[in-house]
Each structure stands twice: as C-alpha cells, then as structure tokens.
Design a protein around this motif. Structure first.
Motif, mmCIF file in Angstrom:
data_model
loop_
_atom_site.group_PDB
_atom_site.id
_atom_site.type_symbol
_atom_site.label_atom_id
_atom_site.label_comp_id
_atom_site.label_asym_id
_atom_site.label_seq_id
_atom_site.Cartn_x
_atom_site.Cartn_y
_atom_site.Cartn_z
ATOM 1 N N SER A 140 0.661 44.054 -30.159
ATOM 2 C CA SER A 140 -0.272 43.251 -30.933
ATOM 3 C C SER A 140 -0.771 42.054 -30.140
ATOM 4 O O SER A 140 -0.013 41.431 -29.382
ATOM 5 N N ARG A 195 -6.741 37.222 -36.959
ATOM 6 C CA ARG A 195 -7.039 38.660 -37.004
ATOM 7 C C ARG A 195 -8.431 38.953 -37.556
ATOM 8 O O ARG A 195 -9.100 39.885 -37.105
ATOM 9 N N ASP A 230 -6.224 44.308 -36.742
ATOM 10 C CA ASP A 230 -4.837 44.738 -36.583
ATOM 11 C C ASP A 230 -4.683 45.885 -35.586
ATOM 12 O O ASP A 230 -3.653 45.980 -34.914
#
Length: 241
Positions: free
Chosen positions: A117, A124, A165
């Motif tokens: 990530s 995000r 994401d």
C-alpha cells in the motif's frame, strides 16, 4: 506437438478424445498463432485474471503453480486477486484468495507478503482521483464531486476505494492493472459499458489494440467464443472512434 498441461492429465483415461483435441488447440494452436501471442508471464497474468472473472476457481488453483513457474511473483498474484475484488466483489473473489493462500502454503511461500500500500485513510481519495486522471485523462478530474447528491458517494468510493486503495499499490504498474481489469470485465460478461471504458484506459497507458486482441486470443479457451467475440466488438468500437 502440443505442450501438455498437467490439469488435463486427469482426463487421459476418462475423456481421451477431448483431452487430445483441447490440448492441441489451447496449448499449441492458440499459443502458436503467429503475431497473436503474449510474453509468457503476461499470458499467465491474463489467464489468472480471466479465470477469476469467469469464476473458474478449480482451474485457477491448478494453473497457479504453472504461473509461478513462469515467473509471476507471489506479490503479483496477490495484487491480481486483490484488485479483482473491486470489479467482482468479495463474494466472488473469496474462493480465489483462499486458493492462492493454499497454493502458497504448499509451496512454502511465507505469508503475509510484504505490504504494497502507498496510501492512507487521509490521502486515498485524492490519490485515487489523481490516478483516475493519470489513466483516463482530465475528464476524470474531480469526478468524485459530481453526480446526483443521493448517489454521489459511489463516485467517491470509486475514487477512494477502487483507485485509491487498489490502483495506487505497488506490485503492478498501470499497464498491468488495466490489462487485468480488462480481463475481469470481459470474462464475467454483462459489463460492456465498463469494458469499453477500460479498453480506452488500456490504450491510454500503452496497451494498444493489437495487444488487447492478443490478450483475448490467449484467454479464449478459458471463456469461450461468445464473451471473446463480445470483447472483440467492444475493442473495435472503441479503437475506431
């Protein structure tokens, strides 16, 4: 002579004629078609994504060791499964996530893998919106702010979740992510508007018309002719406009 795939060996005694002609077609004729092939890692990446899209869980598990042997990394396999959830929902990716873990455990691949990530809860949405613009162009700028108020939250989720994401993660680049999304959509069927949108996205990131035709050619044995022809029609519509 056709290359033998181990998953076909169980049909040697029960369905020998089917094994012979399918193996010849899928493992020799399709892969050997001049100018319509893919580099082996890319081919396996497309096939894994296609099997998730068409819900071929048993065959996915059989082919995953071959994909790893062809050079696809465990991180890449995981990223394919994770991103599929944005396009199919966890109800349909759950069996594939479990199958992947089972194969990794059999092969002594330590879990969990290193994190990939690059976003956090605070950024995000903005990072996802930026990614939409990078792939699809300025028409996507601030899309999450548009639409009727009662459904605007879905555009926000699309930016923050699907792109913020998933697409921002390390492990796969934009060209690979757009290719596997193309495979998810063409394999599940009934998503032609979204498929056309991602054909445009593929072309924008460098996956040209011939490349996409090669992808559907190599995946055709796993999804059949109707969905293959639907995908080809979508490519022709997008790439001639």
């Amino acid at each position: 002579m056709a290359k033998t795939n181990m998953y076909l060996s169980e049909f040697e005694m029960t369905d020998p004629e089917f094994k012979e002609f399918f193996e010849q077609f899928a493992c020799s004729e399709v892969t050997g078609e001049p100018g319509k092939g893919l580099e082996e890692r890319t081919r396996y990446m497309a096939i894994l994504a296609t099997l998730i899209g068409c819900q071929g869980a048993a065959l996915y598990k059989e082919l995953l060791p071959d994909a790893l042997s062809a050079g696809i990394t465990p991180v890449e396999v995981k990223e394919i499964g994770y991103q599929a959830t944005a396009y199919l929902g966890v109800g349909r990716t759950y069996p594939f996530l479990k199958a992947t873990n089972e194969v990794f455990e059999e092969k002594k691949i330590p879990l969990p893998l290193s994190g990939q990530s690059t976003t956090n809860p605070e950024n995000r949405l903005i990072r996802g919106s930026q990614t939409q613009v990078e792939i699809f162009g300025q028409r996507m700028k601030d899309l999450y702010k548009s639409g009727p108020e009662e459904s605007r939250h879905i555009n926000c989720w699309l930016a923050a979740n699907c792109f913020g994401d998933y697409y921002t993660r390390n492990g796969l680049d934009y060209r690979q992510r757009e290719m596997i999304t193309f495979c998810f959509l063409l394999a599940q069927g009934g998503c032609e508007p979204q498929l056309k949108g991602h054909i445009d996205g593929n072309v924008r990131v460098g996956n040209d018309k011939q490349f996409l035709i090669n992808v559907i050619s190599q995946c055709m044995p796993y999804i059949g002719y109707p969905r293959t022809l639907n995908a080809l029609n979508c490519i022709n519509e997008v790439c001639t406009n």
